[in-house]
Design a protein around this motif. Structure first.
Motif, short mmCIF file in Angstrom:
data_model
loop_
_atom_site.label_atom_id
_atom_site.label_comp_id
_atom_site.label_asym_id
_atom_site.label_seq_id
_atom_site.Cartn_x
_atom_site.Cartn_y
_atom_site.Cartn_z
N GLN A 145 -7.03 -4.35 0.16
CA GLN A 145 -6.39 -3.79 -1.02
C GLN A 145 -6.74 -2.32 -1.20
OE1 GLN A 145 -7.36 -6.69 -4.24
NE2 GLN A 145 -5.16 -6.59 -4.62
N GLN A 146 -7.91 -1.91 -0.73
CA GLN A 146 -8.27 -0.50 -0.83
C GLN A 146 -7.29 0.38 -0.05
OE1 GLN A 146 -12.45 0.50 -0.17
NE2 GLN A 146 -13.00 -1.66 -0.40
N ALA A 147 -6.72 -0.18 1.03
CA ALA A 147 -5.81 0.61 1.86
C ALA A 147 -4.54 0.99 1.11
CB ALA A 147 -5.46 -0.16 3.13
N LEU A 148 -4.10 0.16 0.15
CA LEU A 148 -2.84 0.42 -0.54
C LEU A 148 -2.87 1.71 -1.36
CD1 LEU A 148 -2.01 -3.21 -1.73
CD2 LEU A 148 -1.04 -1.95 0.21
N ALA A 149 -4.07 2.12 -1.79
CA ALA A 149 -4.17 3.37 -2.57
C ALA A 149 -3.90 4.60 -1.72
CB ALA A 149 -5.55 3.46 -3.22
#
Length: 358
Positions: A83-87
């Motif tokens: 989920q961190q990658a989506l930022a």
């Protein structure tokens, strides 16, 4: 599924987000496109000129961390890390969609586990708590199965103890263990699933790792990690031999160097064969010349074996479109460094190892 939809509090999402992700160090703000050098306003995620994803290096670190968690079956933390990658991705990009699809697969895994648990709870009735307790104890049971590593190590050590005495047997077995640990650490570093080493008494040892879909450069890196760790072991034995004036450590140094050079012979399942997949024909011919030169200097037949195997690979083996310079450099350095160890530690293999029995 879009990034916005991922914020809904479905049971699987709530369960996963309760885990702890790996905290990746924040990316340094980028003001110029790494590809075309175009100036970028703050917060730009994709270059409007060349369409490059600006923080691709940071995204690679996130993906590597998440892959390591998945390899350890830590699905909740892996989901949170993904989920961190989506930022750092444009919401409408194909990369963002791929990450969302992957997170959805993890959510589906959670839902499947919940449904399976519910079915078994219904089937087992009052016995369900006992069954789930045993399931949670799988880590302990898994550790029991890991004992096969310990048993195989002890059996291997026992063979060489009987042949050459416990001192040489322990040193030689430890040298092989360190070689295999090199493969283990390298495979884990790339986020791959890997088992502990398994020893085969009288023959050797191996590490089973699962490399479907990896590049030939990663394959060669893992293959050469074993001889590289073996080189450190041989250097340690030579150092101890000179510090303590010990024939035992000289014999171990020579044996460790020979063992790791033998693993560089590019045939069958030896390390040299897998490392060669990342080399083109010119690089293979250069290694042939290097091996022949070292044989002429040291008169050690293992260099002829490497040259012969590399000749067969140069003539018949497939050649990669993008060869690895790193694999070539490491392979060459290992030949020279291990050869130097064999020169520094006289060949004691033809002597009487009975001196180490006392």
């Amino acid at each position: 599924m879009t990034p916005q939809e991922l914020q809904t509090d479905s049971p699987a999402t709530f369960k996963a987000s309760s885990e702890t992700s790996i905290l990746i160090e924040a990316a340094v703000p980028i003001s110029n496109c790494p590809e075309c050098s175009l100036w970028l306003p703050p917060g730009t995620l994709q270059c409007p000129e060349c369409h490059m994803i600006i923080y691709s290096a940071h995204l690679h670190r996130i993906a590597t961390a998440a892959a390591q968690q998945e390899a350890a079956s830590e699905w909740g933390p892996a989901r949170a890390t993904w989920q961190q990658a989506l930022a750092w991705l444009p919401p409408e990009s194909s990369q963002a969609k791929s990450v969302c699809d992957h997170i959805a697969q993890i959510d589906a895994r959670f839902r499947s586990e919940d449904e399976r648990k519910a079915r078994w709870t219904k089937r087992l009735g009052p016995l369900a708590p006992i069954a789930f307790f045993l399931l949670k104890a799988k880590t302990f049971l898994f550790a029991i199965f890991k004992l096969k590593f310990l048993f195989s190590f002890l059996a291997f050590f026992g063979v060489y103890w009987a042949l050459f005495g416990w001192r040489f047997g322990l040193g030689f077995t430890s040298a092989i263990l360190i070689h295999e640990i090199g493969h283990y650490i390298a495979a884990r570093r790339y986020g791959l699933k890997v088992d502990l080493p398994l020893f085969i008494p009288g023959l050797g040892a191996y590490v089973r790792w699962y490399h479907e879909g990896v590049s030939v450069e990663i394959l060669s890196g893992i293959a050469l990690a074993g001889p590289l760790f073996g080189l450190f072991t041989a250097v340690g034995f030579v150092t101890l031999a000179h510090v303590y004036s010990s024939q035992l450590f000289l014999a171990l140094a020579y044996s460790a160097a020979f063992l790791n050079l033998f693993n560089l012979v590019p045939v069958l399942g030896l390390d040299g064969a897998q490392a060669t997949f990342a080399l083109n024909r010119l690089q293979r011919y250069l290694l042939i010349v290097t091996s022949v030169l070292l044989y002429a200097l040291l008169r050690e037949w293992v260099f002829l074996a490497i040259a012969a195997g590399m000749t067969w690979r140069a003539v018949r083996g497939p050649s990669p479109e993008q060869p690895s310079s790193r694999a070539m450099i490491v392979f060459t350095l290992l030949l020279f460094a291990l050869g130097a160890i064999m020169w520094a530690a006289p060949d004691l293999t033809r002597g009487n190892y009975g001196m180490f029995n006392s």
